[in-house]
Design an enzyme around this catalytic site. Structure first.
Site, PDB file in Angstrom:
ATOM      1  N   HIS A 298       0.755  -1.137   0.172  1.00  0.00           N
ATOM      2  CA  HIS A 298       0.024   0.041   0.064  1.00  0.00           C
ATOM      3  C   HIS A 298       0.701   1.301  -0.057  1.00  0.00           C
ATOM      4  O   HIS A 298       2.074   1.240   0.093  1.00  0.00           O
ATOM      5  CB  HIS A 298      -1.000   0.071   1.202  1.00  0.00           C
ATOM      6  CG  HIS A 298      -0.009   0.105   2.402  1.00  0.00           C
ATOM      7  ND1 HIS A 298       0.226   1.216   3.122  1.00  0.00           N
ATOM      8  CD2 HIS A 298      -0.030  -1.084   3.400  1.00  0.00           C
ATOM      9  CE1 HIS A 298       0.848   0.957   4.373  1.00  0.00           C
ATOM     10  NE2 HIS A 298       0.862  -0.474   4.598  1.00  0.00           N
ATOM     11  N   CYS A 314       2.563  -4.974   7.039  1.00  0.00           N
ATOM     12  CA  CYS A 314       2.241  -4.825   5.393  1.00  0.00           C
ATOM     13  C   CYS A 314       3.503  -4.252   4.949  1.00  0.00           C
ATOM     14  O   CYS A 314       4.645  -4.002   5.511  1.00  0.00           O
ATOM     15  CB  CYS A 314       1.261  -3.648   5.209  1.00  0.00           C
ATOM     16  SG  CYS A 314      -0.428  -4.351   5.757  1.00  0.00           S
TER      17      CYS A 314
END
Length: 338
Positions: A298, A314
């Site tokens: 992301h 992440c």
């Protein structure tokens, strides 16, 4: 992969070795030379991170990967922030190096302060840019302080019609994110729902590889390295999930469900805050969901932090890089994190 591993080990050893060496003093010619190399690499999508006119760690890594993609090798610079070997590169194609950007009314619309507390952020309708300087720096993949260096005295109070000196890269257009055409799209609220998204067979030979030691993400097509981007991986508390995963889909301008228990322990709770979309959303402007609940590739609200171990498990990229990555992947594309 053996060649890639050797490059990453070499870069890591160089970074450690140069910590104790004296940094080369900056000159105007040196700043322009470093910027020219960074712009060249950024255009080739072997991204050096934020463009700041320095031969930093990620500029060196990007250059090595660019050369490796062309079957070449590269010696490490002798000094930190020292000029690497650029022989054979078409740096003359980066002309002009700088260009003037005229500030338009749209640049100043929707700016607003973003409070530090998450509950206060959750009350906002959007997590927008705070200043015009932040917006313009991100538009041109630049460090905001470098934008200030190029425009002394001009970035504190930017007005419509002002001309600012910026680097000559393809601008990142926040408004165009909605027009991005990923292979498989998720809704803004689908980023943590493991069952959503298509589980379809891979129809291309694209693959993504994330090296957790070098903080570099590589994109391969038919086994050939075609792009690379610097990333932030998980911290020691919330490590990125090592293993082999697949892309489920891509969410543009996502909401973010801020659940402290989920972020720290991987367990969903009913105590959360829903943060609205925007470039200052913690997951940035694009979420590439993997087939592991709550984990994805992301964007970020802090491009300065790229390369540090600070993400909640992440893999985080600069907003301008994650948009370019999203255009290359679709559901089913393998993502190896090692």
């Amino acid at each position: 992969m053996a060649t890639l591993l050797a490059i990453f080990v070499s870069c890591a050893a160089w970074a450690e070795e140069t910590k104790s060496k004296e940094v080369t003093p900056r000159t105007q010619a040196g700043i322009e030379a470093a910027t020219r190399l960074q712009v060249f690499l950024d255009r080739a999508e072997f991204a050096p991170g934020k463009i700041d006119g320095r031969y930093g760690e990620f500029t060196v890594k990007a250059l090595q990967l660019f050369r490796q993609s062309h079957g070449e090798e590269m010696k490490q610079p002798e000094k930190p922030d020292g000029a690497p070997d650029v022989s054979g590169l078409d740096l003359a194609s980066v002309e002009p190096l700088f260009t003037d950007y005229t500030v338009v009314e749209a640049d100043l619309k929707g700016l607003g302060a973003v409070p530090e507390s998450v509950p206060a952020q959750a009350k906002l309708k959007a997590l927008s840019y705070e200043t015009a300087a932040e917006l313009i720096a991100e538009k041109f993949h630049m460090d905001v302080d470098f934008l200030g260096e190029l425009n002394p005295g001009k970035t504190k109070d930017i007005k419509v019609g002002d001309k600012l000196r910026v680097v000559n890269v393809e601008p990142f257009d926040l408004g165009a994110v909605k027009d991005l055409k990923p292979g498989s799209e998720l809704g803004a609220n689908d980023i943590e729902d493991e069952g959503k998204g298509k589980d379809e067979p891979v129809t291309t030979k694209t693959a993504v590889k994330v090296d957790t030691k070098s903080n570099m993400l590589s994109v391969l097509e038919d086994g050939k390295l075609i792009a690379a981007y610097p990333v932030t991986i998980g911290s020691e508390q919330t490590e990125s999930p090592v293993g082999d995963w697949k892309v489920r889909g891509v969410a543009k301008m996502p909401n973010f469900r801020y659940d402290k228990k989920m972020l720290s322990k991987g367990e969903r709770s009913d105590q959360f805050h829903m943060l609205k979309p925007g470039p200052n959303n913690p997951v940035g402007v694009v979420w590439i969901a993997l087939n592991k609940k709550g984990i994805g590739l992301h964007g970020t609200n802090s491009p300065d932090a790229i390369g540090r171990s600070a993400s909640h498990g992440c893999v985080r990229l600069a907003n301008w890089d994650v948009v370019r990555l999203a255009a290359k992947v679709k559901a089913g594309v393998p993502v190896a994190i090692h």
